[in-house]
Design an enzyme around this catalytic site. Structure first.
Site, PDB file in Angstrom:
ATOM      1  N   ASP A 115      -2.433  -0.654   5.298  1.00  0.00           N
ATOM      2  CA  ASP A 115      -3.439  -1.666   5.000  1.00  0.00           C
ATOM      3  C   ASP A 115      -3.065  -2.920   5.786  1.00  0.00           C
ATOM      4  O   ASP A 115      -1.933  -3.043   6.272  1.00  0.00           O
ATOM      5  CB  ASP A 115      -3.434  -1.932   3.492  1.00  0.00           C
ATOM      6  CG  ASP A 115      -4.409  -3.010   3.084  1.00  0.00           C
ATOM      7  OD1 ASP A 115      -5.512  -3.068   3.656  1.00  0.00           O
ATOM      8  OD2 ASP A 115      -4.069  -3.802   2.186  1.00  0.00           O
ATOM      9  N   ASP A 120      -4.212  -6.733   4.922  1.00  0.00           N
ATOM     10  CA  ASP A 120      -3.929  -7.858   4.037  1.00  0.00           C
ATOM     11  C   ASP A 120      -3.017  -7.444   2.892  1.00  0.00           C
ATOM     12  O   ASP A 120      -3.344  -6.548   2.108  1.00  0.00           O
ATOM     13  CB  ASP A 120      -5.233  -8.433   3.476  1.00  0.00           C
ATOM     14  CG  ASP A 120      -6.084  -9.054   4.567  1.00  0.00           C
ATOM     15  OD1 ASP A 120      -5.598  -9.988   5.224  1.00  0.00           O
ATOM     16  OD2 ASP A 120      -7.221  -8.607   4.774  1.00  0.00           O
TER      17      ASP A 120
END
Length: 231
Positions: A8, A10
């Site tokens: 991922d 963020d």
């Protein structure tokens, strides 16, 4: 390449979830003075900003205009664009000899800018998969399934690093093994429990642990370490 590590953006590559949450809370407090906002917003981080705002408003029996949502979204993007790298992620990625990709709930331009400015681009060149490329954002599995398809690797041979419940739900639904990074949360223990509840197999708090976890997963699948077909 038989195996992939998918991260991922963020909260895993850059420490932006805390910044985004604080920005949303600040902006909503200005609109709704005297209301406790943070306990409602915090569990929603990891979803798209628009969904966080809509769900918060619904929970608090409030309303937000489209203009207010767009204004807050702009503030969140402006704050998050300067978020620092998660401590230790560059060294961890450098020591993991797997094909690497990024699958994010953010948009392409933001993710491309983020990996470029942090120097992480070298790990993900040409392998950035974002919410604007699929029909449904996380917690739906679309972005992870897109990544597996483009990488030509079966979901069962993809190891995902996620920090949010929404993202972990998406990756688990895609049939991937998920490592839950809880080190960036306000309460790592509580976040680890939340991640485990949606199917995360292992949680960890330090990025220095990631190479060992990737090695263990690789060997569980019957591959040598480093894999013969490493990039």
């Amino acid at each position: 390449m038989h195996l992939a590590l998918i991260c991922d953006c963020d909260g895993v590559l850059v420490d932006s979830e805390t910044i985004a949450g604080a920005t949303i809370v600040r902006e909503l407090k200005a609109l709704w003075p005297g209301i406790e906002i943070e306990p409602v917003v915090t569990p929603l981080l990891g979803f798209r900003t628009e969904r966080v705002l809509e769900a918060t408003a619904a929970t608090l029996d409030k309303t937000l205009t489209l203009e207010e949502i767009e204004a807050i979204h702009r503030e969140v993007r402006a704050a998050a664009i300067l978020a620092p790298m998660v401590r230790g992620i560059d060294a961890a990625l450098a020591s993991i000899p797997l094909l690497k990709a990024c699958a994010s709930n953010s948009y392409s331009d933001y993710v491309a800018h983020t990996v470029d400015r942090t120097g992480l681009k070298r790990f993900f060149e040409g392998r950035l998969f974002t919410a604007d490329l699929v029909a449904n954002p996380k917690p739906e599995p679309d972005v992870y399934l897109l990544a597996a398809t483009k990488l030509a690797i079966s979901p069962a041979r993809c190891l995902v690093v996620e920090d949010s419940v929404a993202g972990a739900t998406a990756a688990v639904s895609a049939g991937m093994t998920v490592l839950g990074y809880a080190g960036g949360a306000h309460d790592p223990g509580e976040q680890a429990l939340k991640l485990s509840s949606v199917g995360v197999e292992v949680t960890f708090n330090q990025m220095s642990d990631l190479p060992g976890l990737a090695k263990a997963w690789t060997r569980e699948l019957g591959f040598s370490w480093p894999p013969v077909t490493a990039e």
